[in-house]
Each structure stands twice: as structure tokens, then as C-alpha cells.
Scaffold this motif. Structure first.
Motif, PDB file in Angstrom:
ATOM      1  N   MET A 290       1.783  12.801 -14.628  1.00  0.00           N
ATOM      2  CA  MET A 290       3.078  12.402 -14.054  1.00  0.00           C
ATOM      3  C   MET A 290       3.094  12.680 -12.555  1.00  0.00           C
ATOM      4  O   MET A 290       2.788  13.779 -12.102  1.00  0.00           O
ATOM      5  N   HIS A 291       3.475  11.651 -11.821  1.00  0.00           N
ATOM      6  CA  HIS A 291       3.426  11.697 -10.359  1.00  0.00           C
ATOM      7  C   HIS A 291       4.814  11.455  -9.788  1.00  0.00           C
ATOM      8  O   HIS A 291       5.541  10.589 -10.256  1.00  0.00           O
ATOM      9  N   VAL A 292       5.162  12.228  -8.771  1.00  0.00           N
ATOM     10  CA  VAL A 292       6.430  12.050  -8.070  1.00  0.00           C
ATOM     11  C   VAL A 292       6.124  11.753  -6.608  1.00  0.00           C
ATOM     12  O   VAL A 292       5.340  12.468  -5.975  1.00  0.00           O
ATOM     13  N   HIS A 293       6.700  10.678  -6.119  1.00  0.00           N
ATOM     14  CA  HIS A 293       6.529  10.362  -4.698  1.00  0.00           C
ATOM     15  C   HIS A 293       7.331  11.334  -3.839  1.00  0.00           C
ATOM     16  O   HIS A 293       8.208  12.039  -4.322  1.00  0.00           O
ATOM     17  N   LEU A 294       7.045  11.317  -2.577  1.00  0.00           N
ATOM     18  CA  LEU A 294       7.797  11.999  -1.520  1.00  0.00           C
ATOM     19  C   LEU A 294       7.580  13.501  -1.439  1.00  0.00           C
ATOM     20  O   LEU A 294       7.423  14.027  -0.351  1.00  0.00           O
TER      21      LEU A 294
ATOM     22  N   THR B 194       0.823  -1.203   0.000  1.00  0.00           N
ATOM     23  CA  THR B 194       0.000   0.000   0.000  1.00  0.00           C
ATOM     24  C   THR B 194       0.861   1.258   0.000  1.00  0.00           C
ATOM     25  O   THR B 194       1.779   1.389   0.800  1.00  0.00           O
ATOM     26  N   HIS B 195       0.529   2.132  -0.902  1.00  0.00           N
ATOM     27  CA  HIS B 195       1.214   3.422  -1.004  1.00  0.00           C
ATOM     28  C   HIS B 195       0.251   4.512  -0.542  1.00  0.00           C
ATOM     29  O   HIS B 195      -0.930   4.491  -0.881  1.00  0.00           O
ATOM     30  N   LEU B 196       0.782   5.434   0.246  1.00  0.00           N
ATOM     31  CA  LEU B 196      -0.006   6.609   0.613  1.00  0.00           C
ATOM     32  C   LEU B 196       0.352   7.716  -0.375  1.00  0.00           C
ATOM     33  O   LEU B 196       1.406   8.348  -0.268  1.00  0.00           O
ATOM     34  N   HIS B 197      -0.538   7.891  -1.331  1.00  0.00           N
ATOM     35  CA  HIS B 197      -0.270   8.826  -2.425  1.00  0.00           C
ATOM     36  C   HIS B 197      -0.385  10.254  -1.908  1.00  0.00           C
ATOM     37  O   HIS B 197      -1.425  10.665  -1.424  1.00  0.00           O
ATOM     38  N   GLY B 198       0.717  10.989  -2.085  1.00  0.00           N
ATOM     39  CA  GLY B 198       0.762  12.364  -1.595  1.00  0.00           C
ATOM     40  C   GLY B 198       1.436  12.469  -0.238  1.00  0.00           C
ATOM     41  O   GLY B 198       1.616  13.571   0.273  1.00  0.00           O
TER      42      GLY B 198
END
Ligand code: C2O
Ligand code: CU
Ligand code: CU
Length: 866
Positions: free
Chosen positions: A717-721, A420-424
Motif C-alpha cells: 500500500m502506497h500513499v502519495h505526498l 509521470t509520477h515521482l514516486h516518493g
């Protein structure tokens, strides 16, 4: 002689229905009427139904002229071509000494009659006319006269023959006689027959012929013999597609039709109608003709189509189910919004997604779809124990995925793996839901979320390598809302007036199951829109403002939302939190992964007002207007209850734009499709893969990332962190491989000019974002949020914290344990790579893990920290 009034007046010898053939036919036609014009008695005598007709002059010089009419049109098929015509008359009496005389046949130019007059004896003198008899003077006794005494006839001689003693004589076939008959066939209304004119130059030339009124024998009657070629017959010709055309038999068979017979008609259509698959709204299919399908309210799929499994879409009625409200995730210790610990079981379950659908098998956090919403406060940490508890129906832990898995995709396995990723979320790499760390049922991972960031609309979703699209499709998504007291002081709609709306498109099989592609495709576009897990729901709204947290949770679909009444609404926040001020828009375009925080106001509508939230974005995007659009999203129905009517503050949260000058570097990312051995094509970033790490941002540094979209689709386009800010967008053209910017750099519209973690990068544009890396170390993904792209292969990693301390601590080089390099005898390598460092050490000093490691690390650091 006879007086029978019912004698046959015509004998038809033509053949009315003809076999399809091209050779000639013959019609033998007897007169419908005949008569004689006698010049004696002041031209008023005739011999209508007498047995004989006369032509020539008698011994006192009086003339007789026979007239006869043949009904050509009734005996020869219309359209025939006449080729030969003869008239045969039987001469039954000639005055002695009348000699051989020419008798001419000429066309009559006016109609005439045959009455009941019937001369006696040899009939040579005729008799008093009866009504309608033709006479020397009359066409119809006693009402209509010839224009010229002795009959009105053409000057042209149609045929002539010399007659002498009693015998049968024949006129024709001459070209004129053929022309006469052809004309009589074509224009029956001007067929008045012929007049037979004997030798009138001297006395005593009259001859007597038998008329059609002579009893007993046809053989003595005047007889017209017509040889003709019938028209080529036509008939209905049936084609395989059920259409019908009237054609000749030959043309029909040359066009592969089936001839239905001469004279058959296409109206009504006699052809067997082809069948095809006929789809019904519940997704069932029957093999029917198009007409039968339409009559049964089905959707015909085309002639010859078959009812293959999955052919027919399930067609669902919009706006019949109320909008579900996701519940609040409940911790095992602590309270929502406070320091808390959660244990989230990821489970397989069934849930009904529309009234008319059987329950759908899904995966969800807490066994719900969408999962319940995590409520968190800024800077207040929580922990979540993510438990993979995916089980088969019988209860055993799943050993395979539920959907078909395309295992040639990088990282994909037919396993029920999830992470599971917490997006944002701004979180350590270890808790980011790294795709490589997806785990199978029976396992779990505890993540710590510090919530050290601005309040925002975040969401959790699965992020398994090569299988994210499948796991999100199955339902692994939920909201994660971070708040703070400042935001709570703004007086924004809250409680029942604050509703998260997760919008996702899906397609269903008739049994309610999700219909997803069995092989990888570059897009998934569903044919229904779900909001919070219901297909096209409705929401009864109070007369007031609502705060909607909009999430585009679709796999591939970009959305352009608007309200059906054209009303505008306010955007108060974007991915990373509140905007500095509300922005009024009348529509909102956002791609997979993006969120917008909006306020819609229903205060001014009368109760019962219905307003649809619509979507107009083509799929794929930007595409062609109207193509691929699912136009409905959900419906609002205004009730009579007053709602939240406080104004939205004119200013929300302060916001500082990151100065472009702060950036220490710009990284360029070319987005385009490349050849791929697995599926033939894959979406890529700079042509590099998941394990090709080339970005090493350093904590404290600001960078500009420039997405150069060389494809025809929009990529979110999405960048994590990190949260970034959109700097601008600029068009470009390509000259060979060189990107040539065209026109100005255009700043984003106001609603995009806040904190973002996902940005729409449009085709043929350079989209620049700026961001400051602050803390945390390790590998973080950045990717296109079209999940089908992300899974193959439009996702890469950047490596944070490329510092000596971090490298020592993690003992990783390019993701591999550093000790591997020290223990393997590497004999080659390119300068500037870890392999080179290891090889170099081996050459010079041998491998001694203990003492040589620091210099090896220094060497490697210079290689990996450019
Ligand atoms: Cu929402 Cu890496 O994704
Ligand atoms: Cu993310
Ligand atoms: Cu993409």
C-alpha cells in the motif's frame, strides 16, 4: 514292419495360432512313442519300432502290456480347457477264442523308452530289446528298471473298453481321461502316457493293436482326439494416449483401444504415439510425439496440445549479459544535482534485453529503458518538461497504445496516454502526475520538483488512469536520487561503487516483444527477471563494498532477495531515506514500488567467485513456498581489483519516531476483492472507487492509517505526498464483518522502521502506519502498488487542504467546478452534500452566483470537510 529310423514320431494336428473365438477346437494326436512290455524271457523283451503293440495274456499265460505316449502339450495350446478325450486303437489280430475282454487305460508314473527293437512275424512274442527299449522289467533297457515289474502306473483307471474281434475301438471320453489330458497339458513334465492293461485274470486274452510304427496309414495308428477350448487370445491394445496394454480383443474395444491382433506384444510399444506441442527454448513450437520432443531437447506440452501462438515461452540463459548502468539524466540547462531544467521525451524505441532476444519495442524516458537517473540535491529545485513523443514506426505520433488495452477498466482508453509520477516525492498535486491528467502524444507538461525532503531513492514511473500497468510494462521507469551533503560525508560507496538496481519481471514472445495479457488479470508474473533492463545480467564487482539502490519495479511480484552464498548484507535506507543505523539482514522482502538502499561487501572473496542474487518469494505472495518463483535475479563475479573498503558508519541519519499519541484520527481501509461488472472482480479499498473521496487530511495533522487486509494476497500500500512510519502489524479474524484483532501488535523489523511510502500489508493482518500531513493541497492518490490492482480498482484519492481558502481558490466540490452547483437547478440532495447546499439555496433564495456563492461555499465546506 519297417526299420526306417526317420519315421515321423509325431504328427501335429493342433492349431497353434488361433483366431479369436470361444468355441472348441480339436487336436488329433498320434503317439510320439509306443512299445510293448513282454513278460516272457525274464521280462527283457520288447518291440520298439515294431508295427504292433499288445495287451493281455498269451496262451502260456505271459502278460503283455502296451505303453503309449502322446505329446499333448505340443498339440494343444497352453491354457486351453480340455473337454473331451478319446483314444482310438485299431485291433489287427485277436487269438481265436480270446473273446470279449475289458482293456483298461491307466496313467504311467515314470518315463520309459522306445528303442530300435523290432519283432518278427506277428510280433506276439516280442524280441530282444534294443538300448532304451521299455520292457516288463526295464523303463530303459538296459540301464533303468521299473520300480514294479510290468510298469509303474496309477491305480486309477482312466478309461476302459471291451474289445473283441478285429476292429477299431475307442476309450473315453471319461472324466478321468479328460483330467489326465488336462494335466498332461498343464504339467508336460509328468506326462509319461498310458499303459493298456488287458484281461490278465485268465490265459489267452491277448489282443494286438497297430502301433504308430505301422507304415502307410495314419488311420490305423493309435489316435488321441482331444477337444479343447483355447484360451481367450490376447494381444496388444493401443490407446489414444499412445500407451499399450495386453488385453483380449473384447476388453480392448470396450476400453476404446485399437486391438493389434492376437499374440501381438506391447514390448516394444507398437502404438502410434500421440503428438502434442513441443516447445523449444527460442519460443518456437513443433507438433511432435513426446519422445521425439524429448530427443530434440524440447519441452512437451502434453498429448493433444496444439502449437497455438504464444504457447511456448522463450527460455533465456541467465548471466550472459553485463548489467547495464543507467546513465544520468542530462538537463537542458543547469547541471545534474543543481538547479536544472530537463526536457524528457517519452519515446518508443527498440532495445535488446538479452543476447538471445531480438530487440524489444519499448517506451522510455529519453527513449531508454530504464530511463536515465535523475540526480538531485535536497532543497534544490528542478523542472522537468515531460513530453509525450510516442510515435509509430513511421514517425507519426501514436494514436493507439502499443499493448492491448482493456477499455472497460475505469479510465482506460486505447490511447498512448502517459503522465509521470515521482514516486516518493513530496510535491504539489499539480506536479504529482495525477492519473486523470494523462495526456496523448504531441502534448507535454512542465513539472516543478522542489526536492524539499530527505534524500532518498525515488523513482519516476507512469501513472495513467487504468493503464499504469501497461505503461510501466512498456518501460516507463527511472531512478530519481536525492542527496545532500550530510549523506555525502558519510563515506558510503559512491561513484562506480554505487549502483541502482531496478528489478522487473517480464515475459517475451519469440520475436522479442513483451508478452502481456490481453485481458485484465489480477496479477502479472513474468518468467524472467530483468535488472536495469537486461534479463539476468552479471556484474563484475571489485573486492569491496557496493551501495545498491534496490527497486522492486515489478508490476505484481513481491521479491525476497538473498545471496546464493548465504552472505548477509546491510540495509542502510528504505523508501524515504537513510535508516538511523545499518541493519544486517540475510534476505530482504519487498513489494512493487518499494526501495531499499543496501551495502553488499565483496572484499573477502577471491577473484572469480560467483555469487547469485536470488529470489525466493512465491508469486502471488505470500502464496505457497516455491510456487511461481523466478529464482535468479543477477550474478556478481568478483574480480581481482580492490574496491571500496571503508567501513559503513555505525550511525547514519537521525530519526524520530512519530509518537502514536500525535495522531488526531485513525482511518481504516479494508482491502478486499469485490464483484465488478467489467472483469467480474476488482480489488477495492473500503469498497469505494476512484471518485469517492472520503479522506480529507488537514495540513499539520497526524493520522494513523490502518490497512485491514481481508484477502489472501499481500498488498503493497502506497500513499502519495507523505512519508510514513510503520507502527505495527496485528493479526485479526473476521466474525461476520467484524474485524477481531488477535494477538499483539508487532512492531516492524528494524529495516522497515524508517521512512516509508509503501508498506506490505499481509493477509489477515492490520498494518498501521502513521504520518504527518504538512503542506500542499489537492487530490493525491493512495493505492496498492500491484499495478494490476491499482488499475482496477485499488486506487483512491485523498483530498488535502480542505480549507475555505483552498476551496474558494480551486472552486471545486467533489472534483466538480463549484459553479456547476450554482448554475444547475438542483432540486434534491442529502443534507451534508454539495447537492443539498445547491438545492437549499435554490429553494430559499434562488441562484445568484455573485452574492450567494460565499454562503454556498460555507454550506459545501461543512459538507466536504468533516
Ligand atoms: Cu509508485 Cu502512485 O505510485
Ligand atoms: Cu507514488
Ligand atoms: Cu493489491
Amino acid at each position: 514292419m519297417t526299420s526306417s529310423p526317420i519315421r515321423a514320431v509325431v504328427v501335429c494336428a493342433g492349431i497353434l495360432f488361433l483366431a479369436p473365438r470361444a468355441w472348441a477346437d480339436t487336436a488329433t494326436i498320434y503317439p510320439s512313442k509306443d512299445n510293448t512290455l513282454y513278460e516272457n524271457n525274464f521280462g527283457s523283451f520288447s518291440n520298439g519300432i515294431g508295427d504292433h503293440i499288445f495287451s493281455g495274456r498269451n496262451n502260456s499265460g505271459q502278460r503283455r502290456r502296451a505303453v503309449m505316449y502322446f505329446n499333448v502339450a505340443a498339440n494343444v495350446p497352453g491354457g486351453s480347457t480340455v473337454s473331451n478325450v478319446t483314444l482310438r486303437l485299431n485291433m489287427s489280430r485277436a487269438n481265436d477264442g480270446s473273446g470279449a475282454r475289458t482293456m483298461k487305460l491307466q496313467r504311467l508314473l515314470a518315463d520309459w523308452g522306445e528303442g530300435e527293437s523290432d519283432a518278427s512275424a506277428n510280433e506276439g512274442s516280442g524280441t530282444s530289446s534294443a538300448t532304451n527299449d521299455a520292457t516288463w522289467k526295464h523303463r530303459f533297457y538296459n540301464s533303468t528298471n521299473w520300480a514294479t515289474l510290468g510298469g509303474d502306473f496309477a491305480a486309477t483307471i482312466s478309461a476302459s473298453t471291451v474289445v473283441d474281434q478285429e476292429a477299431a475301438y475307442t476309450w473315453g471320453s471319461t472324466a478321468q481321461l479328460v483330467a489326465d489330458v488336462q494335466d498332461m497339458l498343464t504339467n508336460p513334465g509328468t506326462n509319461y502316457g498310458w499303459i493298456l492293461i488287458g484281461d490278465e485274470s485268465v490265459f489267452l486274452t491277448a489282443k494286438r493293436f497297430d502301433s504308430k510304427d505301422l507304415d502307410n496309414s495314419h488311420s490305423l495308428w493309435p489316435r488321441l482326439t482331444v477337444t479343447y477350448t483355447p484360451p481367450v487370445p490376447v494381444g496388444a491394445c493401443c490407446f489414444a494416449n499412445g500407451t499399450c496394454t495386453v488385453l483380449t480383443s473384447a476388453n480392448c474395444s470396450s476400453q476404446s483401444g485399437t486391438y493389434q491382433g492376437n499374440g501381438t506384444s506391447c514390448s516394444p510399444n507398437p502404438c502410434p504415439q500421440p503428438t502434442g506441442a513441443c516447445c523449444f527454448n527460442n519460443g518456437t513450437c513443433s507438433q511432435l510425439s513426446q519422445t521425439a520432443c524429448t530427443n530434440a531437447s524440447g519441452a512437451f506440452q502434453g498429448s493433444g496440445t496444439a502449437c497455438t501462438p504464444g504457447l511456448c515461452p522463450v527460455v533465456l540463459t541467465p548471466f550472459v549479459d553485463p548489467l547495464p548502468m543507467p546513465g544520468v539524466a542530462q538537463p537542458t540547462s543547469g547541471v545534474p544535482g543543481g538547479v536544472a531544467s530537463y526536457r524528457v521525451e517519452i519515446q518508443q524505441f527498440q532495445q535488446q534485453l538479452h543476447t538471445d532476444l531480438p530487440p524489444t519495442t519499448l517506451w522510455g524516458y529519453y527513449g531508454q529503458y530504464p530511463g536515465p537517473t535523475f540526480e538531485a540535491m535536497a532543497d534544490t529545485p528542478i523542472t522537468v518538461d515531460w513530453v509525450n513523443d510516442l510515435r509509430e514506426i513511421g514517425g507519426a505520433l501514436r494514436t493507439t497504445h502499443y499493448l492491448p488495452v482493456e477499455t472497460c477498466l475505469h479510465g482506460a482508453e486505447n490511447l498512448a496516454k502517459t503522465v509521470t509520477h515521482l514516486h516518493g516525492g513530496h510535491i504539489p498535486a499539480a506536479y504529482d502526475g495525477h492519473p486523470d491528467t494523462a495526456f496523448t502524444p504531441g502534448n507535454h507538461l512542465v513539472y516543478e520538483y522542489g526536492n524539499r525532503q530527505l534524500p532518498a531513492t525515488l523513482w519516476t514511473h507512469d501513472h495513467s488512469l487504468g493503464m499504469t500497468r501497461l505503461n510501466v510494462m512498456m518501460g516507463l521507469a527511472s531512478f530519481y536520487l536525492i542527496r545532500d551533503t550530510f549523506e555525502q560525508s558519510l563515506g558510503l560507496p559512491d561513484g562506480i561503487d554505487e549502483i541502482p538496481l531496478a528489478i522487473q519481471d517480464r515475459t517475451f514472445n519469440p520475436d522479442g516483444s513483451l508478452k502481456y495479457l490481453t485481458v485484465w488479470d489480477e496479477h502479472f508474473f513474468g518468467d524472467t527477471m530483468l535488472v536495469n533492463g537486461k534479463v539476468w545480467p552479471y556484474l563484475n564487482v571489485r573486492q569491496g563494498k557496493y551501495r545498491f539502490r534496490l527497486l522492486n519495479g515489478c508490476n505484481s511480484r513481491v521479491l525476497t532477495l538473498a545471496l546464493s552464498n548465504g552472505a548477509s548484507f546491510s540495509v542502510i535506507g528504505s523508501d524515504g531515506g537513510l535508516l538511523p543505523a545499518p541493519i544486517t539482514v540475510s534476505q530482504l522482502t519487498f513489494g512493487p514500488g518499494e526501495r531499499y538502499d543496501v551495502v553488499m561487501d565483496f572484499a573477502s572473496y577471491s577473484p572469480g567467485t560467483q555469487i547469485t542474487m536470488t529470489n525466493s518469494a512465491p508469486a502471488p505472495h505470500p502464496g505457497t513456498p516455491g510456487v511461481g518463483v523466478v529464482p535468479n535475479v543477477m550474478k556478481f563475479i568478483v574480480t581481482a581489483t580492490p574496491g571500496h573498503t571503508d567501513a559503513v558508519p555505525g550511525s547514519l541519519r537521525s530519526f524520530d519516531a512519530i509518537p502514536e499519541g500525535d495522531a488526531v484520527r485513525t482511518r481504516e481501509f479494508i482491502l478486499k476483492k469485490q464483484a465488478d461488472p467489467c472483469t467480474g472482480q476488482a480489488w477495492m479499498i473500503n469498497g469505494l472507487g476512484w471518485d469517492d473521496i472520503t479522506e480529507y487530511p488537514k495540513a499539520g495533522e497526524t493520522e494513523i492509517w490502518s490497512f485491514i487486509n481481508q484477502s489472501t494476497f499481500t498488498h503493497p500500500m502506497h500513499v502519495h505526498l507523505v512519508m510514513f512510519q510503520i507502527l505495527d502489524r496485528q493479526n485479526f479474524t473476521l466474525s461476520g464483518n467484524t474485524v477481531i484483532p488477535v494477538g499483539p501488535r508487532v512492531a516492524p523489523p528494524a529495516h522497515e522502521a524508517g521512512w516509508k511510502d509503501t508498506v506490505l500489508a499481509a493477509p489477515n493482518q492490520i498494518t498501521r502506519v502513521i504520518m504527518k500531513f504538512t503542506d500542499y493541497t489537492g487530490l493525491y492518490p493512495y493505492h496498492c502498488h500491484i499495478l494490476e490492482h491499482e488499475d482496477h480498482e485499488m486506487m483512491r484519492q485523498f483530498s488535502m487542504g480542505c480549507t475555505k481558502g483552498d476551496l474558494d481558490q480551486n472552486l471545486k466540490v467533489d472534483g466538480r467546478d463549484i459553479s456547476l452547483f450554482a448554475s444547475e437547478l438542483i432540486t434534491g440532495g442529502t443534507p451534508g452534500t454539495a447537492e443539498f447546499c445547491a438545492a437549499d439555496m435554490n429553494d430559499s433564495a434562488g441562484i445568484d452566483e455573485g452574492s450567494d456563492l460565499p454562503s454556498f461555499v460555507d454550506c459545501v465546506l461543512n459538507a466536504v470537510c468533516p
